[in-house]
Scaffold this motif. Sequence first.
Motif, PDB file in Angstrom:
ATOM      1  N   ALA A 155       0.861  -1.137  -0.045  1.00 21.67           N
ATOM      2  CA  ALA A 155       0.098   0.008   0.011  1.00 21.67           C
ATOM      3  C   ALA A 155       0.907   1.293   0.083  1.00 21.67           C
ATOM      4  CB  ALA A 155      -0.790   0.111   1.232  1.00 21.67           C
ATOM      5  N   ARG A 156       1.941   1.277   0.726  1.00 18.32           N
ATOM      6  CA  ARG A 156       2.889   2.598   0.896  1.00 18.32           C
ATOM      7  C   ARG A 156       3.497   2.815  -0.690  1.00 18.32           C
ATOM      8  NH1 ARG A 156       2.971   6.383   4.147  1.00 18.32           N
ATOM      9  NH2 ARG A 156       5.104   6.527   3.806  1.00 18.32           N
ATOM     10  N   PHE A 157       3.881   1.552  -1.116  1.00 17.09           N
ATOM     11  CA  PHE A 157       4.733   1.809  -2.464  1.00 17.09           C
ATOM     12  C   PHE A 157       3.823   2.161  -3.583  1.00 17.09           C
ATOM     13  CE2 PHE A 157       8.456  -1.290  -1.651  1.00 17.09           C
ATOM     14  CZ  PHE A 157       8.813  -0.253  -0.699  1.00 17.09           C
ATOM     15  N   VAL A 162       8.193   5.302  -0.195  1.00 10.77           N
ATOM     16  CA  VAL A 162       9.181   4.343   0.009  1.00 10.77           C
ATOM     17  C   VAL A 162       9.908   4.617   1.082  1.00 10.77           C
ATOM     18  CG1 VAL A 162      11.101   3.193  -1.350  1.00 10.77           C
ATOM     19  CG2 VAL A 162       9.685   4.448  -2.611  1.00 10.77           C
ATOM     20  N   ASP A 163       9.281   5.344   1.869  1.00  9.99           N
ATOM     21  CA  ASP A 163      10.193   5.525   3.356  1.00  9.99           C
ATOM     22  C   ASP A 163       8.620   5.405   4.442  1.00  9.99           C
ATOM     23  OD1 ASP A 163       8.386   7.914   2.967  1.00  9.99           O
ATOM     24  OD2 ASP A 163      10.221   9.360   3.198  1.00  9.99           O
ATOM     25  N   LEU A 164       9.162   5.598   5.737  1.00 10.53           N
ATOM     26  CA  LEU A 164       8.188   5.561   6.625  1.00 10.53           C
ATOM     27  C   LEU A 164       8.305   6.788   7.600  1.00 10.53           C
ATOM     28  CD1 LEU A 164       8.521   1.926   8.033  1.00 10.53           C
ATOM     29  CD2 LEU A 164       6.702   2.882   6.443  1.00 10.53           C
ATOM     30  N   ASP A 165       8.017   8.060   6.992  1.00  6.30           N
ATOM     31  CA  ASP A 165       8.294   9.073   7.933  1.00  6.30           C
ATOM     32  C   ASP A 165       7.047   9.741   8.474  1.00  6.30           C
ATOM     33  OD1 ASP A 165       6.115   9.821   5.852  1.00  6.30           O
ATOM     34  OD2 ASP A 165       7.374  11.426   4.660  1.00  6.30           O
ATOM     35  N   ALA A 166       7.080  10.757   8.988  1.00  5.44           N
ATOM     36  CA  ALA A 166       6.099  11.075  10.070  1.00  5.44           C
ATOM     37  C   ALA A 166       4.650  11.089   9.428  1.00  5.44           C
ATOM     38  CB  ALA A 166       6.403  12.465  10.380  1.00  5.44           C
ATOM     39  N   GLY A 167       4.463  11.189   8.150  1.00  2.00           N
ATOM     40  CA  GLY A 167       3.057  10.975   7.355  1.00  2.00           C
ATOM     41  C   GLY A 167       2.659   9.689   7.539  1.00  2.00           C
ATOM     42  N   ALA A 168       3.538   8.764   7.670  1.00  2.00           N
ATOM     43  CA  ALA A 168       3.110   7.241   8.051  1.00  2.00           C
ATOM     44  C   ALA A 168       2.903   6.833   9.325  1.00  2.00           C
ATOM     45  CB  ALA A 168       4.177   6.498   7.263  1.00  2.00           C
ATOM     46  N   ALA A 169       3.119   7.803  10.069  1.00  4.63           N
ATOM     47  CA  ALA A 169       3.003   7.497  11.793  1.00  4.63           C
ATOM     48  C   ALA A 169       1.741   6.975  11.986  1.00  4.63           C
ATOM     49  CB  ALA A 169       3.488   8.512  12.479  1.00  4.63           C
ATOM     50  N   SER A 170       0.529   7.755  11.660  1.00  2.00           N
ATOM     51  CA  SER A 170      -0.574   6.918  12.075  1.00  2.00           C
ATOM     52  C   SER A 170      -1.007   5.976  11.567  1.00  2.00           C
ATOM     53  CB  SER A 170      -1.792   8.116  11.772  1.00  2.00           C
ATOM     54  OG  SER A 170      -1.764   8.509  10.317  1.00  2.00           O
ATOM     55  N   GLY A 171      -0.521   5.539   9.924  1.00  2.00           N
ATOM     56  CA  GLY A 171      -0.929   4.149   9.291  1.00  2.00           C
ATOM     57  C   GLY A 171       0.109   3.316   9.687  1.00  2.00           C
TER      58      GLY A 171
END
Length: 190
Positions: A155-157, A162-171
């Motif tokens: 899903a991320r890709f 291709v990273d897990l930055d702060a925007g990805a923190a909730s997910g």
Amino acid sequence: MTPSRLASAGLVVLLAASSLVACSSIGEPAAPPTPLWAVAPTTVSPAEARSDFVSEATGSAPILEGLSDQDLGCVADRLLEDLDPTEVVTLTRNGPRPDQATLAVDALRSCGLILNVVALGLQQAIDADPEAPPVEATCILEGIVDEDLVPYLEARFEHGFVDLDAGAASGRYAAPPLMANDRRCCTLAL
């Protein structure tokens, strides 16, 4: 700048470029002019694509920085089984396209790197968040297996991340085992 001045400026640039081609040494044939929009060669050998992936993948995907050249070479080899070398070079520079997300994750899985990549990404995200408790990514990933993370990575890709930055923190903790581990690890860290 008025349209006539813009056209004049463009004409001057074109004339200057063509005069450089016309002013080659006398007696030698002039080289054919190279268009300004020339692109990289369309043929790349598999060895060049592999080398490019190993040396440049971390520039376009910092999440891969902690992987060894051997790990990156494994991923490149796996990608080369399904993509032509030019596509691998493009993927290296731009990250996977949405239609390549499953292929990219499969390459990581076949090389045994899913947990490593997620651990690296989680730790980068945790370290970058000044409000995050001092939790180790390895604690959050205890008991987690590749299959728990594959849908998340795909899903991320697919969305170009291709990273897990702060925007990805909730997910990033969407899977229940990760949420439980996160709570446990945060409690232990405090």
